[in-house]
Design an enzyme around this catalytic site. Structure first.
Site, PDB file in Angstrom:
ATOM      1  N   LYS A   1      16.636 -11.231 -73.628  1.00  0.00           N
ATOM      2  CA  LYS A   1      15.838 -10.551 -74.374  1.00  0.00           C
ATOM      3  C   LYS A   1      14.719 -10.804 -73.181  1.00  0.00           C
ATOM      4  CE  LYS A   1      17.355  -8.427 -78.851  1.00  0.00           C
ATOM      5  NZ  LYS A   1      16.300  -8.512 -80.067  1.00  0.00           N
TER       6      LYS A   1
ATOM      7  N   LYS B   1      21.051   3.576 -77.043  1.00  0.00           N
ATOM      8  CA  LYS B   1      20.063   4.263 -77.549  1.00  0.00           C
ATOM      9  C   LYS B   1      18.921   4.158 -76.615  1.00  0.00           C
ATOM     10  CE  LYS B   1      17.051   1.251 -79.561  1.00  0.00           C
ATOM     11  NZ  LYS B   1      14.953   1.027 -79.157  1.00  0.00           N
TER      12      LYS B   1
ATOM     13  N   LYS C   1      28.296   0.152 -72.566  1.00  0.00           N
ATOM     14  CA  LYS C   1      28.369   0.083 -74.378  1.00  0.00           C
ATOM     15  C   LYS C   1      27.184   1.790 -74.556  1.00  0.00           C
ATOM     16  CE  LYS C   1      27.091  -2.951 -78.163  1.00  0.00           C
ATOM     17  NZ  LYS C   1      27.041  -4.180 -78.415  1.00  0.00           N
TER      18      LYS C   1
END
Ligand code: TRP
Length: 336
Positions: A113, A199, A196
């Site tokens: 991240k 969103k 995967k």
């Protein structure tokens, strides 16, 4: 009712999709049957990366509505948002003084991240795992349903519990175990069976959103990438066919079957036959959730009452746990 207590958390992010539903939510609903269950919308974790205040509250409402619409029973499970229970943040501070830099430096989620611009990441993003440990241990939870990607954070939670116990009192915290979702089928993108469902993917046709209408669901399945082979009669032959395997996995998860059951049902059939059946299953699952979610979201005052009620119930468990922690650590506290 089995022994032990289940705790899990979900970030308030907009645009919930099929991967969230089959990967976590459906499992959470099932666990209510024979466990004490506590489910938390982790808004304090959400702000470890910048959040627009209005989007944060909208997303919190959406996730709460989605959980209730999917079958989380607020009269049975405790459902609340993290920031309404101050014990999480306070216990996280205590854990910041137990966990070691070396432990946190190993966390792969932080590395991912924070990316290249590590200096610019928030301190909160770095301390994310100690807050997660506080979430779990504030309830002395013993089972934590999580996806594969959260296993390392759960390991850290266990390390914190073990360290705390050895410093301040054997058996103070139970050592929680992960429950890695049984529907092991990870839900992948409809356009690329090796990444995967997410969103954040640029194309909306890579995912089924829980608020897609029936026509759009059917269209997305129709356009989903496949190959020209018929379905085989065993799962092994799907290994080299990630897109086919993903659709079979979705169908299996929706119908509570194994992938093996599904291929034996459709063996020899092409996607021309399989896809419409899959679309129908998806619509049967998603449309009642979508409709119920919209009803719930039309009255956020009522929804906020549910969350406040859940927070009160959560606090009644977390508060004495935190007080006991502070007491064994030597903090002077008022006794009432
Ligand atoms: N980190 C988890 C995720 O992103 C969310 C989470 C926060 C969580 N606190 C938790 C999950 C406690 C399980 C238990 O998925």
């Amino acid at each position: 009712m089995l022994d032990g207590r289940v705790f899990s958390g979900v970030q308030p992010t907009g645009n919930l999709h099929l991967g969230n539903y089959l990967g976590a939510i459906k499992n959470w609903v099932g666990l209510q049957k024979d466990h004490e269950t506590i489910y938390c919308i982790v808004d304090l974790h959400a702000i470890t990366v910048p959040q627009e205040p209005t989007s944060l509250s909208t997303a919190t409402h959406e996730v709460a509505a989605c959980l209730i619409a999917s079958g989380i029973d607020v009269n049975n499970s405790i459902l609340f948002n993290q920031s309404q229970v101050p014990q999480h943040a306070e216990l996280a501070w205590l854990f910041n003084c137990v966990a070691r830099l070396g432990w946190l430096n190993r966390m792969t989620q932080f590395k991912e991240k924070a990316g290249k611009n590590r200096e610019n990441a928030t301190v909160g993003l770095y301390a994310y795992p100690t807050l997660m440990a506080a979430d779990i241990l504030a309830y002395k939870a013993t089972y934590v349903p999580v996806g594969e990607d959260q296993k390392q954070h759960l390991e850290l939670t266990r390390d914190i519990a073990i360290a705390f116990n050895s410093m301040f009192g054997e058996n103070f915290f139970p050592i929680p175990d992960p429950i890695i979702q049984k529907t092991a089928a990870r839900i992948m993108s409809l356009r690329d069976g090796t990444s995967k469902m997410s969103k954040s993917s640029a194309s909306d046709f890579t995912r089924i959103n829980l608020n897609d209408d029936d026509d759009l669901i059917a269209q997305k399945i129709k356009k989903a990438k496949t190959d020209s082979e018929p379905l085989p009669d065993n799962v092994r032959e799907l290994e080299e066919r990630p897109e086919a395997r993903n659709l079979v996995g979705i169908y299996a998860a929706l119908t509570n079957q194994t992938e093996g059951d599904v291929v034996s049902e459709f063996s020899g059939e092409g996607f021309g036959k399989f896809k419409p059946m899959l679309a129908e299953c998806l619509i049967n699952t998603i449309s009642p959730i979508r409709n119920e979610m919209n009803i719930i979201l039309s009255d956020t005052v009522e929804l906020d009452r549910f969350l406040a009620e859940g927070s009160k119930r959560a606090q009644s468990i977390a508060e004495p746990v935190l007080a006991a922690c502070k007491s064994v650590m030597g903090f002077v506290q008022s006794s009432n």
